[in-house]
Design a protein around this motif. Structure first.
Motif, PDB file in Angstrom:
ATOM      1  N   SER A   6      41.805  33.417   1.807  1.00  0.00           N
ATOM      2  CA  SER A   6      42.825  34.363   2.248  1.00  0.00           C
ATOM      3  C   SER A   6      42.732  35.574   1.328  1.00  0.00           C
ATOM      4  CB  SER A   6      44.205  33.723   2.114  1.00  0.00           C
ATOM      5  OG  SER A   6      44.521  33.646   0.748  1.00  0.00           O
ATOM      6  N   GLY A   7      43.359  36.656   1.675  1.00  0.00           N
ATOM      7  CA  GLY A   7      43.296  37.871   0.868  1.00  0.00           C
ATOM      8  C   GLY A   7      43.651  37.634  -0.589  1.00  0.00           C
ATOM      9  N   LYS A   8      44.717  36.846  -0.814  1.00  0.00           N
ATOM     10  CA  LYS A   8      45.211  36.643  -2.184  1.00  0.00           C
ATOM     11  C   LYS A   8      44.203  35.817  -3.001  1.00  0.00           C
ATOM     12  CE  LYS A   8      49.457  35.214  -4.329  1.00  0.00           C
ATOM     13  NZ  LYS A   8      50.468  34.210  -4.076  1.00  0.00           N
ATOM     14  N   GLU A   9      43.755  34.710  -2.326  1.00  0.00           N
ATOM     15  CA  GLU A   9      42.790  33.837  -3.017  1.00  0.00           C
ATOM     16  C   GLU A   9      41.516  34.599  -3.354  1.00  0.00           C
ATOM     17  OE1 GLU A   9      43.670  29.413  -1.218  1.00  0.00           O
ATOM     18  OE2 GLU A   9      42.449  30.849  -0.128  1.00  0.00           O
ATOM     19  N   GLN A  10      41.112  35.453  -2.366  1.00  0.00           N
ATOM     20  CA  GLN A  10      39.878  36.188  -2.545  1.00  0.00           C
ATOM     21  C   GLN A  10      39.926  37.055  -3.798  1.00  0.00           C
ATOM     22  OE1 GLN A  10      39.023  38.678   0.771  1.00  0.00           O
ATOM     23  NE2 GLN A  10      36.914  37.968   0.822  1.00  0.00           N
ATOM     24  N   SER A  11      41.039  37.746  -3.971  1.00  0.00           N
ATOM     25  CA  SER A  11      41.089  38.636  -5.128  1.00  0.00           C
ATOM     26  C   SER A  11      41.136  37.839  -6.436  1.00  0.00           C
ATOM     27  CB  SER A  11      42.257  39.610  -5.036  1.00  0.00           C
ATOM     28  OG  SER A  11      43.452  38.910  -5.180  1.00  0.00           O
ATOM     29  N   ALA A  12      41.763  36.653  -6.383  1.00  0.00           N
ATOM     30  CA  ALA A  12      41.786  35.824  -7.608  1.00  0.00           C
ATOM     31  C   ALA A  12      40.378  35.357  -7.953  1.00  0.00           C
ATOM     32  CB  ALA A  12      42.701  34.623  -7.410  1.00  0.00           C
ATOM     33  N   GLU A  13      39.643  34.932  -6.918  1.00  0.00           N
ATOM     34  CA  GLU A  13      38.254  34.482  -7.140  1.00  0.00           C
ATOM     35  C   GLU A  13      37.401  35.613  -7.695  1.00  0.00           C
ATOM     36  OE1 GLU A  13      36.118  31.602  -5.553  1.00  0.00           O
ATOM     37  OE2 GLU A  13      37.942  30.613  -6.242  1.00  0.00           O
ATOM     38  N   LEU A  14      37.584  36.785  -7.067  1.00  0.00           N
ATOM     39  CA  LEU A  14      36.772  37.932  -7.502  1.00  0.00           C
ATOM     40  C   LEU A  14      37.072  38.306  -8.947  1.00  0.00           C
ATOM     41  CD1 LEU A  14      36.660  40.375  -4.459  1.00  0.00           C
ATOM     42  CD2 LEU A  14      34.760  39.230  -5.601  1.00  0.00           C
ATOM     43  N   GLU A  15      38.357  38.219  -9.259  1.00  0.00           N
ATOM     44  CA  GLU A  15      38.755  38.582 -10.610  1.00  0.00           C
ATOM     45  C   GLU A  15      38.106  37.644 -11.631  1.00  0.00           C
ATOM     46  OE1 GLU A  15      42.979  39.712 -10.621  1.00  0.00           O
ATOM     47  OE2 GLU A  15      42.909  38.897 -12.665  1.00  0.00           O
ATOM     48  N   GLN A  16      38.104  36.345 -11.259  1.00  0.00           N
ATOM     49  CA  GLN A  16      37.505  35.345 -12.145  1.00  0.00           C
ATOM     50  C   GLN A  16      36.011  35.614 -12.325  1.00  0.00           C
ATOM     51  OE1 GLN A  16      37.885  31.442 -10.583  1.00  0.00           O
ATOM     52  NE2 GLN A  16      38.289  30.528 -12.569  1.00  0.00           N
ATOM     53  N   LEU A  17      35.383  35.941 -11.203  1.00  0.00           N
ATOM     54  CA  LEU A  17      33.948  36.228 -11.214  1.00  0.00           C
ATOM     55  C   LEU A  17      33.656  37.440 -12.090  1.00  0.00           C
ATOM     56  CD1 LEU A  17      31.636  34.865  -9.664  1.00  0.00           C
ATOM     57  CD2 LEU A  17      31.722  36.765  -8.048  1.00  0.00           C
ATOM     58  N   ALA A  18      34.486  38.470 -11.930  1.00  0.00           N
ATOM     59  CA  ALA A  18      34.288  39.693 -12.708  1.00  0.00           C
ATOM     60  C   ALA A  18      34.449  39.405 -14.197  1.00  0.00           C
ATOM     61  CB  ALA A  18      35.293  40.758 -12.270  1.00  0.00           C
ATOM     62  N   ARG A  19      35.433  38.566 -14.513  1.00  0.00           N
ATOM     63  CA  ARG A  19      35.668  38.241 -15.928  1.00  0.00           C
ATOM     64  C   ARG A  19      34.457  37.518 -16.511  1.00  0.00           C
ATOM     65  NH1 ARG A  19      41.178  37.248 -15.630  1.00  0.00           N
ATOM     66  NH2 ARG A  19      40.760  35.144 -14.917  1.00  0.00           N
ATOM     67  N   ALA A  20      33.946  36.529 -15.751  1.00  0.00           N
ATOM     68  CA  ALA A  20      32.784  35.770 -16.217  1.00  0.00           C
ATOM     69  C   ALA A  20      31.586  36.697 -16.397  1.00  0.00           C
ATOM     70  CB  ALA A  20      32.450  34.666 -15.225  1.00  0.00           C
ATOM     71  N   PHE A  21      31.447  37.618 -15.444  1.00  0.00           N
ATOM     72  CA  PHE A  21      30.334  38.564 -15.486  1.00  0.00           C
ATOM     73  C   PHE A  21      30.422  39.449 -16.736  1.00  0.00           C
ATOM     74  CE2 PHE A  21      28.387  42.631 -14.285  1.00  0.00           C
ATOM     75  CZ  PHE A  21      27.121  42.185 -13.947  1.00  0.00           C
ATOM     76  N   ASN A  22      31.640  39.972 -16.979  1.00  0.00           N
ATOM     77  CA  ASN A  22      31.818  40.829 -18.151  1.00  0.00           C
ATOM     78  C   ASN A  22      31.540  40.088 -19.453  1.00  0.00           C
ATOM     79  OD1 ASN A  22      32.427  43.037 -16.684  1.00  0.00           O
ATOM     80  ND2 ASN A  22      34.651  42.720 -16.741  1.00  0.00           N
ATOM     81  N   GLN A  23      31.994  38.828 -19.481  1.00  0.00           N
ATOM     82  CA  GLN A  23      31.745  38.025 -20.686  1.00  0.00           C
ATOM     83  C   GLN A  23      30.246  37.872 -20.923  1.00  0.00           C
ATOM     84  OE1 GLN A  23      33.824  34.398 -20.110  1.00  0.00           O
ATOM     85  NE2 GLN A  23      35.728  35.159 -21.002  1.00  0.00           N
ATOM     86  N   MET A  24      29.529  37.640 -19.806  1.00  0.00           N
ATOM     87  CA  MET A  24      28.089  37.444 -19.916  1.00  0.00           C
ATOM     88  C   MET A  24      27.421  38.722 -20.428  1.00  0.00           C
ATOM     89  SD  MET A  24      25.656  36.012 -16.947  1.00  0.00           S
ATOM     90  CE  MET A  24      25.284  37.582 -16.223  1.00  0.00           C
ATOM     91  N   ILE A  25      27.846  39.865 -19.872  1.00  0.00           N
ATOM     92  CA  ILE A  25      27.271  41.151 -20.305  1.00  0.00           C
ATOM     93  C   ILE A  25      27.556  41.378 -21.782  1.00  0.00           C
ATOM     94  CG2 ILE A  25      27.476  43.675 -20.039  1.00  0.00           C
ATOM     95  CD1 ILE A  25      25.971  42.489 -17.761  1.00  0.00           C
ATOM     96  N   ASN A  26      28.797  41.077 -22.202  1.00  0.00           N
ATOM     97  CA  ASN A  26      29.139  41.261 -23.613  1.00  0.00           C
ATOM     98  C   ASN A  26      28.255  40.426 -24.516  1.00  0.00           C
ATOM     99  OD1 ASN A  26      31.085  43.122 -23.330  1.00  0.00           O
ATOM    100  ND2 ASN A  26      32.789  41.651 -23.197  1.00  0.00           N
TER     101      ASN A  26
END
Ligand code: ADP
Length: 253
Positions: A6-26
């Motif tokens: 759903s829209g809400k779940e999607q943004s939560a998933e994306l946010e988690q993904l973005a966080r993991a991605f940023n951590q990896m880049i760091n």
């Protein structure tokens, strides 16, 4: 499998993904920075002895034939610095290998026997006394034996370099771990320098360890070996009184 969001779940998933991605880049950025710093430091460390060797070689060329003092001084300096380069490159290769490998060749062995053998070998080489204190029974450990030997050599070699009296190595077993301590009564380490000890190329005092042939890589290699074993390494030291380094390793027996 399709995941319907759903829209809400999607943004939560994306946010988690973005966080993991940023951590990896760091993490990657930090690794790159460390590598860049290592190359810069290593080049600097290699350059200094090379500069000394090249200026003494020039001196020899100009005045070496006529002046005996110049000749002796130059030969002495060139051989000291060449030895230094040898120590440096050897340690750099060992460190590179330890960093590259993230696997351990695990085997079951008796730490008491390994410590006895290592102490005996160093006693014979340096003509000094390393006392080994062990529990009554043997201390079985599952670990990478060659790396643990290397770790003991680094700690004992430092204790020998920075102290004149006898050195004690002791080990205890408790709660599934083995604690190894190497204690000397040498020059100790100033408190301010403690946090930097495990940094590559760090030496408490360039001049002081220059004469001992230290290049500042021993403890970074030691830390890497301990980390690979999921252990812990700590330094207790008091300037002018001595140093104790303890390593705690899971026994895994
Ligand atoms: P090095 O090859 O110069 O000995 P290490 O990484 O093993 O390099 O140690 C870093 C620095 O920590 C040394 O240069 C030395 O100044 C200090 N140090 C290490 N062990 C001891 C010790 N047992 N007693 C006093 N100083 C020590």
């Amino acid at each position: 499998r399709q995941i319907e969001l759903s829209g809400k779940e999607q943004s939560a998933e994306l946010e988690q993904l973005a966080r993991a991605f940023n951590q990896m880049i760091n993490r990657l950025e930090r690794t790159f920075d460390r590598q860049k710093q290592f190359v810069a430091d290593a080049s600097h460390e290699l350059k200094t002895p090379l500069t000394v060797i090249s200026s003494y070689a020039n001196m020899l060329k100009r005045w070496g034939r006529d002046d005996e003092n110049v000749r002796d001084e130059a030969i002495e300096a060139i051989s000291t610095e060449a030895q230094r380069l040898q120590n440096l490159t050897k340690s750099m290769l060992v460190l590179a290998e330890a960093e590259r490998e993230d696997w351990l060749k695990l085997e079951r062995f008796d730490l008491v026997q390994l410590a006895d053998e290592t102490a005996e070998m160093l006693n014979a080489t340096f003509g000094r006394t390393i006392r080994v204190h062990t529990p009554k029974s043997d201390v079985k450990l599952i670990a990478d034996k060659d790396k643990i030997r290397q770790l003991l050599v680094i700690l004992l070699d430092n204790a020998l370099k920075y102290s004149k009296e006898a050195i004690d190595i002791s080990m205890q077993v408790a709660k599934g771990t083995v604690r190894i301590s190497v204690a000397d009564k040498g020059i100790g380490i100033p408190e301010d320098d403690m946090p930097l000890l495990f940094e590559r190329f760090f030496r408490v005092d360039g001049a002081r360890s220059r004469t001992t042939g230290g290049v500042g890589l021993g403890l970074s290699i030691a830390k890497r070996i301990v980390d690979l074993h999921e252990g812990k390494i700590d330094v207790f030291s008091k300037a002018e009184h001595g140093t104790t380094i303890t390593v705690v390793l899971p026994q895994r027996k």
